[in-house]
Design an enzyme around this catalytic site. Structure first.
Site, PDB file in Angstrom:
ATOM      1  N   SER A   1      -5.070  -5.310  -3.689  1.00  0.00           N
ATOM      2  CA  SER A   1      -3.930  -4.828  -2.882  1.00  0.00           C
ATOM      3  C   SER A   1      -2.750  -4.868  -3.762  1.00  0.00           C
ATOM      4  O   SER A   1      -1.799  -3.877  -3.576  1.00  0.00           O
ATOM      5  CB  SER A   1      -3.856  -5.787  -1.803  1.00  0.00           C
ATOM      6  OG  SER A   1      -2.870  -6.888  -2.218  1.00  0.00           O
TER       7      SER A   1
ATOM      8  N   PRO B   1       0.705  -7.050  -1.247  1.00  0.00           N
ATOM      9  CA  PRO B   1       0.550  -6.036  -0.263  1.00  0.00           C
ATOM     10  C   PRO B   1      -0.222  -6.294   0.793  1.00  0.00           C
ATOM     11  O   PRO B   1      -0.445  -5.832   1.992  1.00  0.00           O
ATOM     12  CB  PRO B   1       0.032  -4.767  -1.027  1.00  0.00           C
ATOM     13  CG  PRO B   1       0.672  -5.234  -2.522  1.00  0.00           C
ATOM     14  CD  PRO B   1       0.501  -6.676  -2.621  1.00  0.00           C
ATOM     15  N   TYR B   2      -1.435  -7.253   0.687  1.00  0.00           N
ATOM     16  CA  TYR B   2      -2.540  -7.509   1.492  1.00  0.00           C
ATOM     17  C   TYR B   2      -1.596  -8.190   2.597  1.00  0.00           C
ATOM     18  O   TYR B   2      -1.928  -7.629   3.899  1.00  0.00           O
ATOM     19  CB  TYR B   2      -3.438  -8.401   0.995  1.00  0.00           C
ATOM     20  CG  TYR B   2      -4.355  -8.901   1.979  1.00  0.00           C
ATOM     21  CD1 TYR B   2      -5.141  -8.261   2.593  1.00  0.00           C
ATOM     22  CD2 TYR B   2      -4.496 -10.321   2.250  1.00  0.00           C
ATOM     23  CE1 TYR B   2      -6.122  -8.755   3.768  1.00  0.00           C
ATOM     24  CE2 TYR B   2      -5.221 -10.816   3.185  1.00  0.00           C
ATOM     25  CZ  TYR B   2      -6.179  -9.995   3.717  1.00  0.00           C
ATOM     26  OH  TYR B   2      -6.881 -10.558   4.893  1.00  0.00           O
ATOM     27  N   GLY B   3      -1.019  -9.063   2.508  1.00  0.00           N
ATOM     28  CA  GLY B   3      -0.335  -9.913   3.370  1.00  0.00           C
ATOM     29  C   GLY B   3       0.504  -8.989   3.955  1.00  0.00           C
ATOM     30  O   GLY B   3       0.532  -9.292   5.290  1.00  0.00           O
TER      31      GLY B   3
ATOM     32  N   SER C   1       0.342  -5.832   4.638  1.00  0.00           N
ATOM     33  CA  SER C   1      -0.314  -4.675   5.464  1.00  0.00           C
ATOM     34  C   SER C   1      -0.603  -5.279   6.626  1.00  0.00           C
ATOM     35  O   SER C   1      -0.959  -4.743   7.745  1.00  0.00           O
ATOM     36  CB  SER C   1      -1.562  -4.301   4.706  1.00  0.00           C
ATOM     37  OG  SER C   1      -2.811  -5.163   4.605  1.00  0.00           O
TER      38      SER C   1
END
Ligand code: UDP
Length: 345
Positions: free
Chosen positions: A89, A149-151, A153
């Site tokens: 991510s 960015p994972y968190g 998203s």
């Protein structure tokens, strides 16, 4: 109930499908098979008694999703489909915002068009980022500050759902959603019909077991100088079967007609942590094999200690993890790996 499970060919989603079928529900699965396994669907079909429909489709494909919702008379959605590698991510943020956030928005729009009133979204403790020590164990009120960015998203989807619920409530229309925030999900189906198979595998427990079975030479501990009792990171490992049990309890308790709408935010963990060294020791106990251990550098972005305060879900719907013994979690993962050393064919 007719339920749509997105990501039903993946690790957590396939365990959800198995439980829903076992409970007598009718399930439609949407999975683009980018990370999921058709073999998981084939295995689940053997217990489905004709109540499982599989669609190789993308959650971002609006017309396909709307058609699937209508054709299957879906009344509830469990949305698991997502990309979930933190490192990826960071290098591919657009991929994550597209695949996790934009696709979920598309799914919700399709649900809106069709009138689906129950939505369960798999969120993550990664939305908390690196909580300050006074926030450990982590309650739902802990500030959400993702560090990758994972968190983000996932947090964006929580926000979209919250705004949507507010609008529905204002309009006097029924809607209910849940955003369970997972800690470290581990273990496998006790019947070994389905299990955990990621490619690449990055998670600690499967990697340790790969070392035990000889699929890799050793396991590297990422950091031994953390401010924890044995210097290694502490995480809350919740058994996937317990996690899905929580989803089912949540789904049944959702009340779209609750005045003001029904919003459920719950941390899903066992409420205690195990260190990396404790996991390796447990894996040696369970497998009876000697595991070769290397000590390496810290992995970027790993907070020292993360574990849940799961009191809220316990107080509100009576769920708590039934498997709190790490040996039992690892045993189920080991049984799957011994039965399927190469994962799904
Ligand atoms: N970990 C490790 N070696 C590995 C993989 C993971 O020491 O090869 C550690 C990692 O640093 C973290 C814990 O094990 O502290 C759990 O990592 P995992 O990737 O399973 O889950 P995460 O907590 O990152 O979601």
């Amino acid at each position: 109930m007719n339920i749509l499970v997105t990501g039903g060919a993946g690790y957590i989603g396939s365990h959800a499908v198995k439980r829903l079928l076992t409970d007598g529900h009718t399930v439609a699965v949407v999975d683009n098979l980018r990370r999921g396994h058709l073999s998981a669907i084939d295995a689940l079909t053997t217990i489905a008694d004709g109540r499982l429909a599989f669609y190789e489709a993308d959650v971002g494909d609006r017309s396909a999703i709307e058609r699937i919702l209508r054709e299957n008379h879906i009344v509830a959605v469990m949305h698991f489909a997502a990309l979930a590698y933190v490192g990826e991510s960071v290098t591919e943020p657009l991929l994550y915002h597209h695949n996790n956030t934009a696709a979920a928005l598309n799914l919700l729009e399709a649900c809106d068009a069709v009138g689906v009133q129950r939505f369960v979204f798999s969120s993550t403790c990664a939305t908390y980022g690196e909580p300050a020590p006074e926030h450990i164990p982590i309650a739902e009120t802990t500030p959400q500050n993702p560090i990758n960015p994972y968190g983000w998203s996932k947090l964006h989807v929580e926000r979209i759902l919250s705004d949507y619920l507010e609008a529905k409530a204002l309009a006097g229309k029924p809607f209910a959603y849940a955003a369970p925030r997972y800690f470290n999900v581990a273990g496998s189906d006790p019947d070994t019909l389905i299990g955990e198979h990621h490619n690449p595998e990055t998670h600690l427990i499967p990697l340790v077991l790969h070392a035990a079975i000889g699929k890799r030479k050793d396991i590297t501990i990422f950091g031994t100088d953390y401010p924890t009792p044995d210097g290694t990171c502490i995480r809350d490992y919740v058994h996937v079967v317990d996690l899905i049990d929580a989803h089912v309890a949540i789904l049944h308790s959702l009340d779209p007609n609750k005045p003001g709408g029904d919003r459920r935010i719950y941390n899903l963990g066992i409420g205690r942590g195990y260190s990396v060294r404790e996991i390796i020791e447990a894996a040696q106990r369970v497998t009876g094999r000697k595991i070769s251990v290397l000590e390496g550098e810290r992995r970027a972005g790993d907070p020292p200690t993360l574990f849940a305060n799961p009191a809220k879900i316990n107080a509100e719907i009576g769920w708590s993890a039934s498997c709190t013994d790490i040996d039992e979690v690892i045993k189920s993962a080991w049984r799957w790996l011994e039965a399927h050393p190469n994962g799904y064919a």
